[in-house]
Design a protein around this motif. Structure first.
Motif, PDB file in Angstrom:
ATOM      1  N   SER A 101       1.239  -1.303  -0.028  1.00 41.21           N
ATOM      2  CA  SER A 101      -0.200   0.258   0.169  1.00 41.21           C
ATOM      3  C   SER A 101       1.043   1.388  -0.352  1.00 41.21           C
ATOM      4  CB  SER A 101      -1.110   0.029   1.186  1.00 41.21           C
ATOM      5  OG  SER A 101      -0.471   0.501   2.240  1.00 41.21           O
ATOM      6  N   PRO A 102       0.329   2.214   0.183  1.00 40.98           N
ATOM      7  CA  PRO A 102       1.732   3.617   0.253  1.00 40.98           C
ATOM      8  C   PRO A 102       2.213   3.825   0.864  1.00 40.98           C
ATOM      9  CG  PRO A 102      -0.889   4.071  -1.010  1.00 40.98           C
ATOM     10  CD  PRO A 102      -0.971   2.583  -0.905  1.00 40.98           C
ATOM     11  N   VAL A 103       1.139   3.462   1.750  1.00 37.85           N
ATOM     12  CA  VAL A 103       2.069   3.345   3.246  1.00 37.85           C
ATOM     13  C   VAL A 103       2.645   2.075   4.522  1.00 37.85           C
ATOM     14  CG1 VAL A 103       1.076   5.915   4.120  1.00 37.85           C
ATOM     15  CG2 VAL A 103      -0.052   3.669   5.176  1.00 37.85           C
ATOM     16  N   GLU A 104       2.903   0.995   3.609  1.00 38.77           N
ATOM     17  CA  GLU A 104       2.725  -0.497   4.008  1.00 38.77           C
ATOM     18  C   GLU A 104       3.514  -1.247   2.995  1.00 38.77           C
ATOM     19  OE1 GLU A 104      -0.378  -1.022   7.328  1.00 38.77           O
ATOM     20  OE2 GLU A 104      -0.431  -1.850   4.889  1.00 38.77           O
ATOM     21  N   LEU A 105       4.911  -1.560   4.237  1.00 43.32           N
ATOM     22  CA  LEU A 105       5.360  -2.372   2.576  1.00 43.32           C
ATOM     23  C   LEU A 105       6.748  -3.435   4.086  1.00 43.32           C
ATOM     24  CD1 LEU A 105       8.865  -1.267   3.390  1.00 43.32           C
ATOM     25  CD2 LEU A 105       8.250   0.885   2.338  1.00 43.32           C
ATOM     26  N   PHE A 106       7.253  -4.330   3.163  1.00 47.55           N
ATOM     27  CA  PHE A 106       7.806  -5.194   3.770  1.00 47.55           C
ATOM     28  C   PHE A 106       8.964  -5.897   2.849  1.00 47.55           C
ATOM     29  CE2 PHE A 106       3.439  -7.375   4.225  1.00 47.55           C
ATOM     30  CZ  PHE A 106       3.261  -7.631   5.838  1.00 47.55           C
ATOM     31  N   LEU A 107      10.208  -6.092   3.661  1.00 49.91           N
ATOM     32  CA  LEU A 107      11.545  -5.777   3.291  1.00 49.91           C
ATOM     33  C   LEU A 107      11.232  -7.330   4.007  1.00 49.91           C
ATOM     34  CD1 LEU A 107      12.798  -2.935   5.378  1.00 49.91           C
ATOM     35  CD2 LEU A 107      12.419  -2.799   2.685  1.00 49.91           C
ATOM     36  N   THR A 108      12.887  -7.726   3.041  1.00 48.03           N
ATOM     37  CA  THR A 108      12.673  -9.018   3.254  1.00 48.03           C
ATOM     38  C   THR A 108      14.806  -9.569   2.744  1.00 48.03           C
ATOM     39  OG1 THR A 108      13.064  -9.667   0.143  1.00 48.03           O
ATOM     40  CG2 THR A 108      11.248  -9.812   1.165  1.00 48.03           C
ATOM     41  N   ASP A 109      14.870 -10.601   3.833  1.00 48.38           N
ATOM     42  CA  ASP A 109      16.283 -10.680   3.213  1.00 48.38           C
ATOM     43  C   ASP A 109      17.182 -11.421   2.525  1.00 48.38           C
ATOM     44  OD1 ASP A 109      15.981 -13.575   4.179  1.00 48.38           O
ATOM     45  OD2 ASP A 109      16.030 -13.180   5.949  1.00 48.38           O
ATOM     46  N   ALA A 110      18.059 -12.203   2.577  1.00 47.34           N
ATOM     47  CA  ALA A 110      18.588 -12.565   1.710  1.00 47.34           C
ATOM     48  C   ALA A 110      18.148 -14.141   0.631  1.00 47.34           C
ATOM     49  CB  ALA A 110      19.978 -13.333   1.488  1.00 47.34           C
ATOM     50  N   GLN A 111      17.415 -15.362   1.893  1.00 46.36           N
ATOM     51  CA  GLN A 111      16.306 -16.072   1.462  1.00 46.36           C
ATOM     52  C   GLN A 111      14.965 -16.328   1.030  1.00 46.36           C
ATOM     53  OE1 GLN A 111      18.641 -15.606   4.390  1.00 46.36           O
ATOM     54  NE2 GLN A 111      20.099 -16.799   3.218  1.00 46.36           N
ATOM     55  N   LYS A 112      14.509 -14.629   0.780  1.00 49.13           N
ATOM     56  CA  LYS A 112      13.658 -14.206   0.527  1.00 49.13           C
ATOM     57  C   LYS A 112      12.264 -13.988   1.798  1.00 49.13           C
ATOM     58  CE  LYS A 112      14.610 -13.218  -3.222  1.00 49.13           C
ATOM     59  NZ  LYS A 112      15.405 -11.837  -3.700  1.00 49.13           N
ATOM     60  N   ARG A 113      12.869 -14.173   3.286  1.00 46.18           N
ATOM     61  CA  ARG A 113      11.890 -14.112   4.084  1.00 46.18           C
ATOM     62  C   ARG A 113      11.898 -12.259   4.461  1.00 46.18           C
ATOM     63  NH1 ARG A 113      16.020 -18.213   7.187  1.00 46.18           N
ATOM     64  NH2 ARG A 113      16.795 -16.180   7.140  1.00 46.18           N
ATOM     65  N   VAL A 114      10.782 -12.272   5.292  1.00 42.62           N
ATOM     66  CA  VAL A 114      10.201 -10.564   6.340  1.00 42.62           C
ATOM     67  C   VAL A 114      11.567 -10.266   7.166  1.00 42.62           C
ATOM     68  CG1 VAL A 114       8.415  -9.190   6.733  1.00 42.62           C
ATOM     69  CG2 VAL A 114       8.437 -11.179   4.927  1.00 42.62           C
ATOM     70  N   LYS A 115      12.183  -9.594   6.461  1.00 46.32           N
ATOM     71  CA  LYS A 115      12.946  -8.652   8.015  1.00 46.32           C
ATOM     72  C   LYS A 115      12.454  -7.707   8.582  1.00 46.32           C
ATOM     73  CE  LYS A 115      16.580  -6.430   5.028  1.00 46.32           C
ATOM     74  NZ  LYS A 115      17.803  -6.010   4.745  1.00 46.32           N
ATOM     75  N   ASN A 218       7.098 -14.730   2.976  1.00 44.28           N
ATOM     76  CA  ASN A 218       8.125 -16.268   3.884  1.00 44.28           C
ATOM     77  C   ASN A 218       8.495 -15.264   4.862  1.00 44.28           C
ATOM     78  OD1 ASN A 218       9.950 -17.901   4.659  1.00 44.28           O
ATOM     79  ND2 ASN A 218      11.153 -18.067   2.487  1.00 44.28           N
ATOM     80  N   ILE A 219       7.521 -15.651   5.975  1.00 45.44           N
ATOM     81  CA  ILE A 219       8.061 -15.539   7.554  1.00 45.44           C
ATOM     82  C   ILE A 219       8.087 -16.939   8.622  1.00 45.44           C
ATOM     83  CG2 ILE A 219       6.742 -14.140   9.602  1.00 45.44           C
ATOM     84  CD1 ILE A 219       5.057 -12.760   7.833  1.00 45.44           C
ATOM     85  N   GLY A 220       8.863 -17.553   8.020  1.00 45.73           N
ATOM     86  CA  GLY A 220       9.888 -18.403   8.240  1.00 45.73           C
ATOM     87  C   GLY A 220       8.568 -19.884   7.812  1.00 45.73           C
ATOM     88  N   LYS A 221       9.793 -20.764   8.745  1.00 43.14           N
ATOM     89  CA  LYS A 221       8.686 -22.272   8.309  1.00 43.14           C
ATOM     90  C   LYS A 221       7.737 -22.034   9.169  1.00 43.14           C
ATOM     91  CE  LYS A 221      11.282 -25.644   8.531  1.00 43.14           C
ATOM     92  NZ  LYS A 221      12.580 -26.829   9.063  1.00 43.14           N
ATOM     93  N   PRO A 222       6.604 -23.898   8.485  1.00 39.68           N
ATOM     94  CA  PRO A 222       5.855 -24.029   9.484  1.00 39.68           C
ATOM     95  C   PRO A 222       5.482 -24.616  10.211  1.00 39.68           C
ATOM     96  CG  PRO A 222       4.942 -24.471   7.091  1.00 39.68           C
ATOM     97  CD  PRO A 222       6.978 -23.101   7.345  1.00 39.68           C
ATOM     98  N   SER A 223       5.051 -24.468  11.170  1.00 45.35           N
ATOM     99  CA  SER A 223       4.841 -25.633  11.859  1.00 45.35           C
ATOM    100  C   SER A 223       4.842 -27.393  11.467  1.00 45.35           C
ATOM    101  CB  SER A 223       4.099 -25.779  13.355  1.00 45.35           C
ATOM    102  OG  SER A 223       3.960 -24.621  14.474  1.00 45.35           O
ATOM    103  N   ARG A 224       4.799 -28.535  12.205  1.00 46.32           N
ATOM    104  CA  ARG A 224       5.259 -29.009  11.608  1.00 46.32           C
ATOM    105  C   ARG A 224       4.632 -30.415  10.849  1.00 46.32           C
ATOM    106  NH1 ARG A 224       5.254 -35.199  12.970  1.00 46.32           N
ATOM    107  NH2 ARG A 224       7.209 -36.442  11.924  1.00 46.32           N
TER     108      ARG A 224
END
Length: 287
Positions: A101-115, A218-224
């Protein structure tokens, strides 16, 4: 100090609110939930549907659109009881930035996970600009989330995530705004040790900032295993219990190749997750 706690309280008030939502057009879902057909190889969860248990008609849908490369491009929320698109956001990618959105953004790391997640309310003042920073362990599980307000030189709250046997079993958030750690949120999660679903999404009871987007992030691995119970408690600025909500998950149904295609949620529902109470169906995108 109490003024600074207000935005934090708002976060948890929002996360504790049950979705009063009824995605599709109200017609029966084809194929009906509970079928045993094959979904495909390496598919992603694409749609969460609240459905009428009497006729399998769609009531409300959270839908994530993917392009041919399997990259999320859009999220839509559609209320079929009123035939209204009441939420829509596009994923705009620039380098390590995903703007929604104009006021919301996510940044990702080298593994494409949200940082990190950045947001600002309509007033645009510095005190209302907030961001969350995420950290992961070597196995790829989310282990902490830190909430900040721009202009305040210390964290608003720190969330810690405890994992056991590949499952998220606890979330705890503390604030140090009063000079000592004060608990503001906690959740415990229980699992069905026999229930395993292919490529499902993480279940974060506190994920108010990411719940609508999580199928495309990608916000990390899900539960098993699949969750069967969540108990979440919020605390007021004095450390007293403000609310306790309990949700249960049951009646899992699978495709023949192991994807979760239906479950039923009872009790309360945290707004920090994208799930509905009652019977829900799940659809997938296969590249």
């Amino acid at each position: 100090m109490k003024k600074l706690l207000l935005p934090l309280g708002l976060i948890f008030i929002l996360s504790a609110c049950q979705k009063e939502l009824s995605v599709e057009d109200g017609t029966p879902i084809i194929p009906p939930p509970g079928g045993t057909g094959t979904i495909g190889n390496n598919c992603k969860l694409q749609q969460i549907l609240a459905i009428n248990p009497a006729n399998s008609a769609g009531l409300y849908s959270i839908y994530t659109q993917f392009n041919s490369a399997g990259v999320a491009t859009k999220v839509e929320g559609f209320d079929s009881t009123t035939s209204t698109m009441d939420f829509e956001a596009s994923f705009i990618y620039t380098g390590d930035t995903i703007r929604v959105s104009p006021v919301e953004l996510f940044l990702t790391d080298a593994q494409k996970r949200v940082k990190a997640f950045h947001t600002v309310d309509n007033s645009g003042s510095a005190i209302d600009s907030a961001y969350f920073a995420y950290a992961y362990n070597g196995e790829g599980y989310l282990i902490s989330k830190t909430a900040f307000l721009v202009g305040i030189p210390f964290p608003l709250a720190v969330f810690t995530y405890t994992w056991s046997g590949g499952n998220l079993v606890a979330v705890k958030a503390v604030s140090n705004l009063t000079g000592s750690d004060q608990k503001v949120f906690e959740a415990s999660l229980e699992y069905d040790g026999n229930a395993v679903a292919k490529n499902f999404i993480p279940v974060y009871p506190d994920g108010i900032e990411s719940s609508l987007y999580i199928m495309g992030l990608n916000i990390g691995k899900p539960s098993r295993n699949l969750v069967k119970k969540v108990v979440a408690t919020t605390y007021d600025e004095n450390g007293n219990v403000d609310s306790t909500l309990t949700s249960t998950y049951s009646d899992y149904k699978y495709s023949s190749d192991g994807y979760l295609i239906e479950w039923t949620v009872g009790g309360d529902l945290l707004g920090g997750s994208p799930f509905f109470t009652g019977r829900s169906a799940f659809k997938y995108y296969c590249p």
